[in-house]
Design an enzyme around this catalytic site. Structure first.
Site, PDB file in Angstrom:
ATOM      1  N   SER A 139     -70.553  27.999  72.854  1.00 28.49           N
ATOM      2  CA  SER A 139     -70.990  26.683  72.381  1.00 28.49           C
ATOM      3  C   SER A 139     -70.386  25.634  73.302  1.00 28.49           C
ATOM      4  O   SER A 139     -69.415  25.930  74.032  1.00 28.49           O
ATOM      5  CB  SER A 139     -70.459  26.495  70.951  1.00 28.49           C
ATOM      6  OG  SER A 139     -70.697  25.173  70.495  1.00 28.49           O
ATOM      7  N   TYR A 152     -64.630  26.753  63.716  1.00 32.54           N
ATOM      8  CA  TYR A 152     -65.729  27.141  64.612  1.00 32.54           C
ATOM      9  C   TYR A 152     -65.282  27.041  66.070  1.00 32.54           C
ATOM     10  O   TYR A 152     -65.512  27.971  66.863  1.00 32.54           O
ATOM     11  CB  TYR A 152     -66.930  26.225  64.336  1.00 32.54           C
ATOM     12  CG  TYR A 152     -68.132  26.488  65.212  1.00 32.54           C
ATOM     13  CD1 TYR A 152     -69.033  27.504  64.898  1.00 32.54           C
ATOM     14  CD2 TYR A 152     -68.379  25.708  66.348  1.00 32.54           C
ATOM     15  CE1 TYR A 152     -70.153  27.735  65.699  1.00 32.54           C
ATOM     16  CE2 TYR A 152     -69.492  25.931  67.146  1.00 32.54           C
ATOM     17  CZ  TYR A 152     -70.381  26.945  66.817  1.00 32.54           C
ATOM     18  OH  TYR A 152     -71.486  27.178  67.608  1.00 32.54           O
ATOM     19  N   LYS A 156     -65.184  29.968  69.083  1.00 28.23           N
ATOM     20  CA  LYS A 156     -65.968  29.904  70.322  1.00 28.23           C
ATOM     21  C   LYS A 156     -65.047  29.885  71.551  1.00 28.23           C
ATOM     22  O   LYS A 156     -65.409  30.447  72.599  1.00 28.23           O
ATOM     23  CB  LYS A 156     -66.931  28.717  70.289  1.00 28.23           C
ATOM     24  CG  LYS A 156     -68.012  28.850  69.202  1.00 28.23           C
ATOM     25  CD  LYS A 156     -68.866  30.130  69.360  1.00 28.23           C
ATOM     26  CE  LYS A 156     -70.004  30.206  68.366  1.00 28.23           C
ATOM     27  NZ  LYS A 156     -70.838  31.404  68.539  1.00 28.23           N
TER      28      LYS A 156
HETATM   29  N1  LIG Z   1     -77.869  25.350  67.226  1.00 32.91           N
HETATM   30  C1  LIG Z   1     -77.064  24.841  68.150  1.00 32.91           C
HETATM   31  O1  LIG Z   1     -77.193  23.668  68.552  1.00 32.91           O
HETATM   32  C2  LIG Z   1     -75.956  25.674  68.734  1.00 32.91           C
HETATM   33  C3  LIG Z   1     -75.071  25.048  69.616  1.00 32.91           C
HETATM   34  C4  LIG Z   1     -74.053  25.793  70.195  1.00 32.91           C
HETATM   35  C5  LIG Z   1     -73.940  27.140  69.890  1.00 32.91           C
HETATM   36  N2  LIG Z   1     -74.805  27.732  69.025  1.00 32.91           N
HETATM   37  C6  LIG Z   1     -74.636  29.171  68.772  1.00 32.91           C
HETATM   38  O2  LIG Z   1     -75.904  29.809  68.852  1.00 32.91           O
HETATM   39  C7  LIG Z   1     -75.936  30.924  67.945  1.00 32.91           C
HETATM   40  C8  LIG Z   1     -77.116  30.788  66.995  1.00 32.91           C
HETATM   41  O3  LIG Z   1     -76.941  29.594  66.231  1.00 32.91           O
HETATM   42  P1  LIG Z   1     -78.086  28.986  65.285  1.00 32.91           P
HETATM   43  O4  LIG Z   1     -78.011  27.528  65.472  1.00 32.91           O
HETATM   44  O5  LIG Z   1     -79.355  29.707  65.489  1.00 32.91           O
HETATM   45  O6  LIG Z   1     -77.482  29.329  63.841  1.00 32.91           O
HETATM   46  P2  LIG Z   1     -78.219  29.525  62.424  1.00 32.91           P
HETATM   47  O7  LIG Z   1     -79.516  28.798  62.423  1.00 32.91           O
HETATM   48  O8  LIG Z   1     -77.201  29.209  61.401  1.00 32.91           O
HETATM   49  O9  LIG Z   1     -78.549  31.101  62.414  1.00 32.91           O
HETATM   50  C9  LIG Z   1     -77.490  32.020  62.407  1.00 32.91           C
HETATM   51  C10 LIG Z   1     -78.048  33.426  62.349  1.00 32.91           C
HETATM   52  O10 LIG Z   1     -76.945  34.338  62.280  1.00 32.91           O
HETATM   53  C11 LIG Z   1     -77.155  35.240  61.179  1.00 32.91           C
HETATM   54  N3  LIG Z   1     -75.873  35.678  60.642  1.00 32.91           N
HETATM   55  C12 LIG Z   1     -74.886  34.907  60.130  1.00 32.91           C
HETATM   56  N4  LIG Z   1     -73.888  35.678  59.705  1.00 32.91           N
HETATM   57  C13 LIG Z   1     -74.242  36.975  59.967  1.00 32.91           C
HETATM   58  C14 LIG Z   1     -73.627  38.227  59.738  1.00 32.91           C
HETATM   59  N5  LIG Z   1     -72.422  38.319  59.142  1.00 32.91           N
HETATM   60  N6  LIG Z   1     -74.285  39.342  60.126  1.00 32.91           N
HETATM   61  C15 LIG Z   1     -75.503  39.279  60.715  1.00 32.91           C
HETATM   62  N7  LIG Z   1     -76.136  38.114  60.947  1.00 32.91           N
HETATM   63  C16 LIG Z   1     -75.511  36.983  60.564  1.00 32.91           C
HETATM   64  C17 LIG Z   1     -77.984  34.427  60.205  1.00 32.91           C
HETATM   65  O11 LIG Z   1     -78.758  35.238  59.364  1.00 32.91           O
HETATM   66  P3  LIG Z   1     -78.354  35.726  57.872  1.00 32.91           P
HETATM   67  O12 LIG Z   1     -77.832  34.543  57.153  1.00 32.91           O
HETATM   68  O13 LIG Z   1     -79.631  36.316  57.360  1.00 32.91           O
HETATM   69  O14 LIG Z   1     -77.315  36.781  58.104  1.00 32.91           O
HETATM   70  C18 LIG Z   1     -78.917  33.673  61.128  1.00 32.91           C
HETATM   71  O15 LIG Z   1     -80.022  34.483  61.491  1.00 32.91           O
HETATM   72  C19 LIG Z   1     -74.581  30.925  67.245  1.00 32.91           C
HETATM   73  O16 LIG Z   1     -73.694  31.792  67.922  1.00 32.91           O
HETATM   74  C20 LIG Z   1     -74.113  29.484  67.396  1.00 32.91           C
HETATM   75  O17 LIG Z   1     -72.719  29.377  67.317  1.00 32.91           O
HETATM   76  C21 LIG Z   1     -75.802  27.029  68.433  1.00 32.91           C
END
Ligand SMILES: NC(=O)c1ccc[n+]([C@@H]2O[C@H](COP(=O)([O-])OP(=O)(O)OC[C@H]3O[C@@H](n4cnc5c(N)ncnc54)[C@H](OP(=O)(O)O)[C@@H]3O)[C@@H](O)[C@H]2O)c1
Length: 231
Positions: A139, A152, A156
């Site tokens: 991140s 968080y 990261k």
């Molecule tokens: N969105 C951003 O702007 C952003 C920025 C920087 C980094 N990131 C990183 O990008 C990645 C994806 O983020 P996102 O924004 O798509 O998050 P999100 O919308 O909250 O989705 C998270 C996903 O992870 C799954 N998950 C959570 N806990 C889990 C577990 N214990 N076992 C298996 N699956 C699990 C969730 O599904 P279930 O609830 O069904 O398990 C969901 O499919 C993450 O690593 C996040 O830190 C995102």
């Protein structure tokens, strides 16, 4: 792997970036092996994208569940070409001293231990083949920090460190990289940015640019801190 079609393992496919990447990789003809905790989302994905794609209810924080998943997938599909450790949680916005112990542990268990569980059970088969790429989702908050997201940020920054170590352990021909995906309008972003998250790209738009970028990561990138192009 037939031709340039790859087998791609993605954690956290039920929504957000994981769901969008799944749809884009499959649209481009690749095979996706995915997991998440939501039974409903996994059933939908299984209907929408039949075999050889494979979706399973797996909590990455459980070493036992990841071990059983890996055993099944390695015998049906072999070692993946690309592992995307994408699943993660974020704490509710709050100063560090107000974060309850369970919430802190849950963030560590998924974001750090979950990534290591996947590495523990899938990477030996990749090392044996001396091929494959591991992308651990970091991140902007793995390279900088802000108030109210300390748990968080801690995870990261841990991802950046453990991925750098891992990159020095792999045989030549493989790569492990931390990836900052950028800022994308997902449930996670809404949790910390609220309504202002709608100014950022939707996951599907992001995936159109990010997926080709992910497919180009190769052994020469081993250990590099990467940032995905924003859609
Ligand atoms: N969105 C951003 O702007 C952003 C920025 C920087 C980094 N990131 C990183 O990008 C990645 C994806 O983020 P996102 O924004 O798509 O998050 P999100 O919308 O909250 O989705 C998270 C996903 O992870 C799954 N998950 C959570 N806990 C889990 C577990 N214990 N076992 C298996 N699956 C699990 C969730 O599904 P279930 O609830 O069904 O398990 C969901 O499919 C993450 O690593 C996040 O830190 C995102």
């Amino acid at each position: 792997m037939a031709g340039n079609k790859k087998t791609i393992l993605i954690t956290g496919v039920s929504r957000g970036l994981g769901r969008a990447m799944t749809e884009e990789f499959i649209r481009l003809g690749h095979t996706v092996i995915g997991c998440g905790r939501s039974e409903k989302a996994i059933a939908e994905l299984t209907m929408q994208f039949p075999a050889p794609n494979d979706f399973a209810v797996v909590d990455v924080a459980s070493d036992e569940q990841v071990a059983a998943w890996a055993k099944r997938i390695l015998s049906s599909h072999g070692a993946p070409d690309l592992v995307l450790n994408n699943a993660a949680l974020i704490n509710r916005n709050a100063p560090l001293w107000e974060i309850p112990p369970k919430e802190f542990s849950d963030v560590i268990d998924v974001n750090v231990k979950g990534v290591v569980n996947v590495i523990r059970h899938f990477v030996p088969a990749m090392v044996e083949r001396r091929a494959g790429i591991i992308v651990n989702f970091s991140s902007g908050w793995g390279r900088s920090a802000d108030a109210e997201v300390a748990p968080y940020c801690a995870t990261k920054w841990a991802i950046e460190g453990l991925t750098n170590s891992l990159s020095q352990e792999l045989p030549s021909g493989m790569a492990a990289v931390p990836l900052n995906p950028g800022i994308i309008d997902t449930d996670m972003l809404r949790s910390c940015f609220g309504g202002s998250s709608s100014i950022y790209p939707a996951p599907s738009l992001w995936a159109r640019a990010a997926v080709p970028f992910l497919l180009k990561i190769n052994a020469a990138d081993n250990g590099r801190q990467l940032t995905a192009p924003c859609g």
